[in-house]
Design a protein around this motif. Structure first.
Motif, PDB file in Angstrom:
ATOM      1  N   LEU A  58      -9.378  -2.081   1.048  1.00 52.81           N
ATOM      2  CA  LEU A  58     -10.148  -3.004   1.881  1.00 52.81           C
ATOM      3  C   LEU A  58     -11.646  -2.773   1.732  1.00 52.81           C
ATOM      4  O   LEU A  58     -12.421  -3.728   1.637  1.00 52.81           O
ATOM      5  CB  LEU A  58      -9.745  -2.850   3.350  1.00 52.81           C
ATOM      6  CG  LEU A  58      -8.466  -3.544   3.813  1.00 52.81           C
ATOM      7  CD1 LEU A  58      -8.158  -3.163   5.253  1.00 52.81           C
ATOM      8  CD2 LEU A  58      -8.583  -5.052   3.678  1.00 52.81           C
TER       9      LEU A  58
ATOM     10  N   ILE B 214      -7.425  -9.721   1.886  1.00 52.02           N
ATOM     11  CA  ILE B 214      -6.340  -9.339   2.792  1.00 52.02           C
ATOM     12  C   ILE B 214      -6.685  -9.875   4.174  1.00 52.02           C
ATOM     13  O   ILE B 214      -7.807  -9.702   4.654  1.00 52.02           O
ATOM     14  CB  ILE B 214      -6.176  -7.812   2.852  1.00 52.02           C
ATOM     15  CG1 ILE B 214      -5.940  -7.218   1.462  1.00 52.02           C
ATOM     16  CG2 ILE B 214      -5.049  -7.423   3.811  1.00 52.02           C
ATOM     17  CD1 ILE B 214      -4.681  -7.711   0.786  1.00 52.02           C
TER      18      ILE B 214
ATOM     19  N   GLN C 286       0.858  -1.179   0.000  1.00 56.41           N
ATOM     20  CA  GLN C 286       0.000   0.000   0.000  1.00 56.41           C
ATOM     21  C   GLN C 286       0.898   1.234   0.000  1.00 56.41           C
ATOM     22  O   GLN C 286       1.981   1.236   0.585  1.00 56.41           O
ATOM     23  CB  GLN C 286      -0.915   0.011   1.226  1.00 56.41           C
ATOM     24  CG  GLN C 286      -0.169   0.066   2.557  1.00 56.41           C
ATOM     25  CD  GLN C 286      -1.096   0.000   3.761  1.00 56.41           C
ATOM     26  OE1 GLN C 286      -2.287  -0.189   3.647  1.00 56.41           O
ATOM     27  NE2 GLN C 286      -0.521   0.150   4.954  1.00 56.41           N
TER      28      GLN C 286
ATOM     29  N   GLY D 170      -4.609   1.863   1.652  1.00 58.83           N
ATOM     30  CA  GLY D 170      -4.892   0.493   2.064  1.00 58.83           C
ATOM     31  C   GLY D 170      -6.327   0.315   2.519  1.00 58.83           C
ATOM     32  O   GLY D 170      -6.987  -0.673   2.172  1.00 58.83           O
TER      33      GLY D 170
ATOM     34  N   TRP E 200      -3.966  -6.186   7.972  1.00 63.43           N
ATOM     35  CA  TRP E 200      -3.704  -4.859   7.403  1.00 63.43           C
ATOM     36  C   TRP E 200      -2.904  -4.027   8.399  1.00 63.43           C
ATOM     37  O   TRP E 200      -3.271  -3.883   9.549  1.00 63.43           O
ATOM     38  CB  TRP E 200      -5.026  -4.165   7.086  1.00 63.43           C
ATOM     39  CG  TRP E 200      -4.903  -2.726   6.683  1.00 63.43           C
ATOM     40  CD1 TRP E 200      -4.081  -2.193   5.726  1.00 63.43           C
ATOM     41  CD2 TRP E 200      -5.640  -1.618   7.227  1.00 63.43           C
ATOM     42  NE1 TRP E 200      -4.261  -0.833   5.635  1.00 63.43           N
ATOM     43  CE2 TRP E 200      -5.215  -0.449   6.541  1.00 63.43           C
ATOM     44  CE3 TRP E 200      -6.630  -1.506   8.207  1.00 63.43           C
ATOM     45  CZ2 TRP E 200      -5.726   0.811   6.818  1.00 63.43           C
ATOM     46  CZ3 TRP E 200      -7.142  -0.251   8.488  1.00 63.43           C
ATOM     47  CH2 TRP E 200      -6.698   0.895   7.793  1.00 63.43           C
TER      48      TRP E 200
END
Length: 338
Positions: A74, A83, A64, A70, A86
């Motif tokens: 998501l 993912i 990211q 990021g 994170w």
């Protein structure tokens, strides 16, 4: 009838063999971790390789550009996240992880290293991977006198010499430093904005990308970079002579791991716990120049020399940061960065 049974048996065997194929088994024994590229390359890759050797679980890195990037990714896969873990700033994690559809809680009972964590490193929905202060990194050959205090940056000798994070980078900590050193606080940021306006002639660039700011310092476009000590590590490794100081007040921040709500939570929790282990914390501190959150681990000697004294450290209410950062950013863009 016998032929039909044999045919059915063969189909069942084929299905079983397919489901147990190496490719399928490999996919079931891997987790995806989204983090910053620098974080992965300078520390987490080594940790992930050791984790795989010990557990057989392969860690797939997903890069990211920033925490906000990021989180946006998501959100786009909310119905079926790809993912499993994170990495985020503690500030953003505090704001978004109450989303129970996307994120799962991290139970203390699942972490064998939880009792070793330093204060502030664990919340119900995230756990810190490391901590870092906002520091001053400078090229000693490009400055007239050594820098020892935040106040030094306001001196005329630093005209067009500073790389400073914008308000959204490092959770508005430069604004907080400006406020605290000029009579303000998190509840009264006006002195901070006034101080940043006064600092403006000395600022050559506001940055949102660590790599851009490091490049500017390496190439001599700026002589001073405001950022965490980890910014100095790749520069030193490349042969660039830099000095790091963490004067009072030194804001301390966490980068944290969050557990995404996927079917692989058990494996993901194993990785999170592995990152908290003494071995992994030592690796991260040494390779990535970050402070260990496991109190049984001492910071790498070079890092320990530049970390602020505990009495000089300051922390801020992340809920207040989250409540005001958008407003502060608008004001910053209107009054200072333009």
């Amino acid at each position: 009838m016998k032929k039909q049974l044999n045919a059915s048996l063969m189909i069942s065997l084929a299905a079983a063999l397919f489901s147990a194929s190496p490719m399928t088994q490999a996919a079931s024994q891997e987790i995806a971790v989204m983090a910053w590229g620098t974080t992965w390359e300078q520390g987490l890759q080594v940790v992930a390789d050791k984790f795989e050797k010990q557990t057989g679980i392969h860690v797939v890195p997903v890069t990211q550009s920033g925490s906000a990037d990021g989180y946006a990714r998501l959100q786009s896969m909310q119905d079926a996240p790809k993912i499993d873990i994170w990495f985020s700033t503690s500030s953003l994690a505090a704001r978004v992880t109450p989303d129970k559809k996307l994120f799962a809680p991290i139970p203390d009972a699942a972490l064998s290293n939880v009792s070793a964590l330093i204060p502030g490193a664990k919340a119900p929905t995230w756990v810190a991977a490391y901590y870092y202060p906002l520091s001053i990194i400078y090229r000693p050959t490009l400055v007239t006198h050594p820098i020892t205090a935040w106040a030094d940056l306001w001196k005329p000798e630093f005209k067009d010499s500073l790389a400073v994070p914008d308000v959204q980078t490092y959770q508005a900590r430069m604004l907080m430093v400006s406020a605290l050193t000029h009579g303000g606080s998190i509840d009264n940021v006006d002195p901070g904005f006034t101080a940043l306006k006064q600092l403006r002639p000395n600022i050559a660039m506001f940055y949102g990308s660590d790599s851009d700011s490091r490049r500017a310092l390496a190439q001599g476009e700026v002589s001073v970079l405001i950022g965490p000590p980890s910014q100095a590590k790749p520069l030193s490794d490349a042969g660039v002579d830099v000095t790091v100081v963490s004067p009072k007040p030194a804001p301390v921040m966490f980068d944290v791991m969050t557990l995404v709500n996927t079917p692989k939570q058990a494996m993901a929790l194993k990785f999170i716990d592995f990152v908290l282990s003494a071995e992994s914390q030592s690796t991260i501190s040494t390779l990535y120049n970050m402070g260990p959150v496991n109190h049984n681990v001492k910071a790498a000697p070079e890092l320990a020399a530049v970390l602020p004294k505990e009495s000089d450290q300051v922390s801020f209410d992340e809920a207040k940061i989250n409540d005001h950062v958008a407003q502060w950013n608008e004001r910053f863009n209107a009054e200072i960065s333009r």
